[in-house]
Motif scaffolding. Structure first.
Motif, PDB file in Angstrom:
ATOM      1  N   GLU A   1     -25.449  16.557 -79.040  1.00 52.38           N
ATOM      2  CA  GLU A   1     -24.522  16.999 -77.812  1.00 52.38           C
ATOM      3  C   GLU A   1     -23.066  15.864 -78.124  1.00 52.38           C
ATOM      4  O   GLU A   1     -21.869  16.311 -77.753  1.00 52.38           O
ATOM      5  CB  GLU A   1     -25.300  15.697 -76.665  1.00 52.38           C
ATOM      6  CG  GLU A   1     -24.484  15.311 -75.128  1.00 52.38           C
ATOM      7  CD  GLU A   1     -23.678  14.840 -74.863  1.00 52.38           C
ATOM      8  OE1 GLU A   1     -22.899  14.260 -74.239  1.00 52.38           O
ATOM      9  OE2 GLU A   1     -23.130  14.243 -76.218  1.00 52.38           O
ATOM     10  N   PRO A   2     -22.727  14.775 -78.960  1.00 50.07           N
ATOM     11  CA  PRO A   2     -21.574  14.373 -79.488  1.00 50.07           C
ATOM     12  C   PRO A   2     -20.945  15.132 -80.013  1.00 50.07           C
ATOM     13  O   PRO A   2     -19.465  15.484 -79.602  1.00 50.07           O
ATOM     14  CB  PRO A   2     -21.786  13.494 -79.659  1.00 50.07           C
ATOM     15  CG  PRO A   2     -23.302  13.214 -80.328  1.00 50.07           C
ATOM     16  CD  PRO A   2     -23.716  14.101 -79.734  1.00 50.07           C
ATOM     17  N   LEU A   3     -21.179  15.911 -81.042  1.00 50.50           N
ATOM     18  CA  LEU A   3     -20.743  17.268 -81.833  1.00 50.50           C
ATOM     19  C   LEU A   3     -19.884  18.173 -80.676  1.00 50.50           C
ATOM     20  O   LEU A   3     -18.615  18.757 -81.288  1.00 50.50           O
ATOM     21  CB  LEU A   3     -21.774  17.893 -82.537  1.00 50.50           C
ATOM     22  CG  LEU A   3     -22.214  16.599 -83.728  1.00 50.50           C
ATOM     23  CD1 LEU A   3     -23.029  17.911 -85.295  1.00 50.50           C
ATOM     24  CD2 LEU A   3     -20.175  16.285 -84.907  1.00 50.50           C
ATOM     25  N   SER A   4     -20.462  18.823 -79.955  1.00 54.10           N
ATOM     26  CA  SER A   4     -20.092  19.608 -78.981  1.00 54.10           C
ATOM     27  C   SER A   4     -19.222  18.750 -78.421  1.00 54.10           C
ATOM     28  O   SER A   4     -17.931  19.780 -78.333  1.00 54.10           O
ATOM     29  CB  SER A   4     -21.196  20.511 -77.422  1.00 54.10           C
ATOM     30  OG  SER A   4     -22.537  20.643 -78.784  1.00 54.10           O
ATOM     31  N   VAL A   5     -19.132  17.764 -78.508  1.00 49.96           N
ATOM     32  CA  VAL A   5     -17.958  17.472 -76.924  1.00 49.96           C
ATOM     33  C   VAL A   5     -16.836  17.644 -78.084  1.00 49.96           C
ATOM     34  O   VAL A   5     -15.370  18.021 -77.902  1.00 49.96           O
ATOM     35  CB  VAL A   5     -17.889  15.686 -77.037  1.00 49.96           C
ATOM     36  CG1 VAL A   5     -16.687  15.231 -77.011  1.00 49.96           C
ATOM     37  CG2 VAL A   5     -18.886  15.588 -75.867  1.00 49.96           C
ATOM     38  N   GLY A   6     -16.864  16.381 -79.327  1.00 49.20           N
ATOM     39  CA  GLY A   6     -16.062  16.782 -80.271  1.00 49.20           C
ATOM     40  C   GLY A   6     -15.403  18.734 -80.486  1.00 49.20           C
ATOM     41  O   GLY A   6     -14.066  19.119 -81.303  1.00 49.20           O
ATOM     42  N   LEU A   7     -15.956  20.061 -81.135  1.00 47.31           N
ATOM     43  CA  LEU A   7     -15.512  20.913 -81.116  1.00 47.31           C
ATOM     44  C   LEU A   7     -15.327  21.645 -79.726  1.00 47.31           C
ATOM     45  O   LEU A   7     -14.013  22.677 -79.359  1.00 47.31           O
ATOM     46  CB  LEU A   7     -17.186  21.951 -81.014  1.00 47.31           C
ATOM     47  CG  LEU A   7     -17.283  23.174 -80.900  1.00 47.31           C
ATOM     48  CD1 LEU A   7     -16.534  23.559 -82.330  1.00 47.31           C
ATOM     49  CD2 LEU A   7     -18.126  24.146 -81.516  1.00 47.31           C
ATOM     50  N   HIS A   8     -15.631  21.329 -78.635  1.00 45.34           N
ATOM     51  CA  HIS A   8     -15.194  21.241 -77.035  1.00 45.34           C
ATOM     52  C   HIS A   8     -13.369  21.391 -76.835  1.00 45.34           C
ATOM     53  O   HIS A   8     -12.376  22.108 -77.436  1.00 45.34           O
ATOM     54  CB  HIS A   8     -16.249  21.226 -76.181  1.00 45.34           C
ATOM     55  CG  HIS A   8     -14.633  21.588 -74.304  1.00 45.34           C
ATOM     56  ND1 HIS A   8     -14.984  23.087 -74.055  1.00 45.34           N
ATOM     57  CD2 HIS A   8     -14.676  21.193 -73.562  1.00 45.34           C
ATOM     58  CE1 HIS A   8     -14.520  22.862 -73.704  1.00 45.34           C
ATOM     59  NE2 HIS A   8     -14.142  21.861 -72.867  1.00 45.34           N
ATOM     60  N   ALA A   9     -12.977  19.836 -78.073  1.00 47.94           N
ATOM     61  CA  ALA A   9     -11.939  19.196 -77.387  1.00 47.94           C
ATOM     62  C   ALA A   9     -10.843  19.870 -78.639  1.00 47.94           C
ATOM     63  O   ALA A   9      -9.498  20.792 -78.312  1.00 47.94           O
ATOM     64  CB  ALA A   9     -11.943  17.545 -77.828  1.00 47.94           C
ATOM     65  N   VAL A  10     -11.510  20.544 -80.010  1.00 46.78           N
ATOM     66  CA  VAL A  10     -10.733  20.887 -80.865  1.00 46.78           C
ATOM     67  C   VAL A  10     -10.418  22.678 -80.282  1.00 46.78           C
ATOM     68  O   VAL A  10      -9.273  23.564 -79.977  1.00 46.78           O
ATOM     69  CB  VAL A  10     -11.440  21.384 -82.392  1.00 46.78           C
ATOM     70  CG1 VAL A  10     -10.607  22.055 -82.776  1.00 46.78           C
ATOM     71  CG2 VAL A  10     -11.299  19.969 -83.061  1.00 46.78           C
ATOM     72  N   ARG A  11     -11.398  22.794 -79.951  1.00 50.96           N
ATOM     73  CA  ARG A  11     -10.594  24.503 -78.643  1.00 50.96           C
ATOM     74  C   ARG A  11      -9.986  24.016 -77.949  1.00 50.96           C
ATOM     75  O   ARG A  11      -9.189  24.712 -77.529  1.00 50.96           O
ATOM     76  CB  ARG A  11     -12.583  25.499 -78.418  1.00 50.96           C
ATOM     77  CG  ARG A  11     -13.429  25.838 -79.800  1.00 50.96           C
ATOM     78  CD  ARG A  11     -14.710  25.867 -79.004  1.00 50.96           C
ATOM     79  NE  ARG A  11     -14.820  27.467 -78.453  1.00 50.96           N
ATOM     80  CZ  ARG A  11     -14.870  28.176 -78.161  1.00 50.96           C
ATOM     81  NH1 ARG A  11     -16.363  27.207 -77.137  1.00 50.96           N
ATOM     82  NH2 ARG A  11     -15.315  29.309 -77.903  1.00 50.96           N
TER      83      ARG A  11
END
Length: 358
Positions: free
Chosen positions: A156-166
């Protein structure tokens, strides 16, 4: 079973509760790990924010007290009728997003910004600070054979970071500045590195968190309490980085993030804010800079959704959850050894995992 319930600000109680029955289209999960998130800390110190108190949440139909915890993983122990894609024994990460499926955002596939957005463990439903949970099957995302079940709590937190980068539009080779290296800041750093970022600058006042940032792929570490971060970054990047991320949730870090970008650069705001922030919009207008927000992620298993991407990247080693995890505690230790340690300004902790069945 035992579960942690959020009653109000500074009032979280671990209590005995009845286990839910497994209905049609649902699965029961024995929780392995549940991370304490920055959003949980906001609810604890300044909430309720996402937690519904006076009026029921439109999707969960619940008000406080609610079972807390939204970053969790576990193993399926029971499946209801009509469940065909999940089996007993499957290790899963939980996508906690609640969405209506009917508003414009949902119809366009952007269910993570649903008009009635909610999250299991914040807005009601079954949170992961519990020995077991029952959820609708679409919330359970298989981890496969290459990702340890404990690591599923970091999806979940890693997905937050990845979505922000995208969302930021970062391109391979772009210079990057990240303001704040708590758990989500670290997730942004790892995702930016995986996306091919050039030099990554990190501004973070806590030494232990700067060291964690280096472990996650940061190239240059700046202590804003002793160094002017904007002056340092702009003087070393010919006028500013291509992309910056605000991940601290304080006014000074937002303004520094904007001013550290070059003209026509982009700042992506990742934080959830407790208070209003003041800024001089000429810093945006005169340099034709862009400021964009980002919320959550696409939580499905497909290769074009962040959960699916993160699980794949954990499996092949492009993302490393180990620098995040600074302790593991039992459920009864949640408040004293979890929340209270994480809100301590002198704390060196990043991500504390709660192990409800140990």
């Amino acid at each position: 079973m035992r579960a942690a319930l959020y009653y109000d600000r500074k009032d979280i109680r671990v209590e005995d509760v009845e286990e839910d029955t497994v209905g049609q289209g649902q699965v029961r999960i024995e929780v392995d790990s549940c991370g304490i998130c920055g959003s949980d800390l906001h609810e604890y110190t300044a909430g309720p924010i996402f937690v519904p108190r006076d009026d029921p949440h439109p999707l969960s139909q619940e008000t406080a007290p609610i079972r807390m915890g939204h970053e969790y993983s576990g193993v399926i122990t029971d499946v209801g009728e009509s469940v065909t894609d999940l089996e007993v024994g499957d290790a899963v990460a939980i996508n906690p997003i609640l969405s209506c499926g009917e508003c414009r955002q949902c119809r366009e596939g952007n269910y993570h910004i649903c008009d009635s957005i909610g999250f299991l463990g914040l807005s009601g439903g079954n949170g992961g600070f519990a020995q077991s949970v029952v959820v609708d099957e679409h919330h359970a995302v298989p981890l496969g054979d290459d990702v340890p079940v404990e690591y599923g709590a970091l999806v979940e937190p890693l997905s937050v970071g990845l979505h922000a980068v995208r969302r930021s539009g970062l391109q391979a080779g772009d210079s990057v500045a990240v303001f704040g290296s708590g758990p989500i800041g670290l997730a942004v750093i790892q995702a930016a590195r995986a996306a091919g970022a050039g030099t990554i600058y990190v501004s973070e006042p806590r030494q232990a968190r700067r060291e964690r940032a280096a472990d996650c792929g940061a190239d240059v570490l700046v202590d804003p309490s002793s160094t002017d971060a904007v002056e340092y970054i702009t003087s070393n990047t010919d006028g500013g980085v291509d992309v910056s991320f605000e991940v601290a949730g304080v006014e000074a870090s937002f303004n520094d993030a904007v001013q550290s970008t070059r003209p026509s650069g982009t700042t992506t705001v990742v934080s959830i804010w407790e208070e209003e922030a003041s800024t001089h919009l000429n810093n945006v207008v005169l340099g034709e800079r862009t400021v964009t927000g980002t919320l959550a992620y696409l939580g499905g298993p497909r290769s074009d959704e962040e959960y699916g991407m993160v699980i794949e990247m954990l499996g092949d080693g492009r993302l490393d959850p180990d620098p995040f995890i600074t302790d593991r505690i039992g459920l009864d230790e949640l408040v004293d050894e979890g929340f209270e340690r994480l809100i301590d300004p002198e704390s060196d902790h990043v991500k504390i995992l709660v192990k409800p069945n140990e």
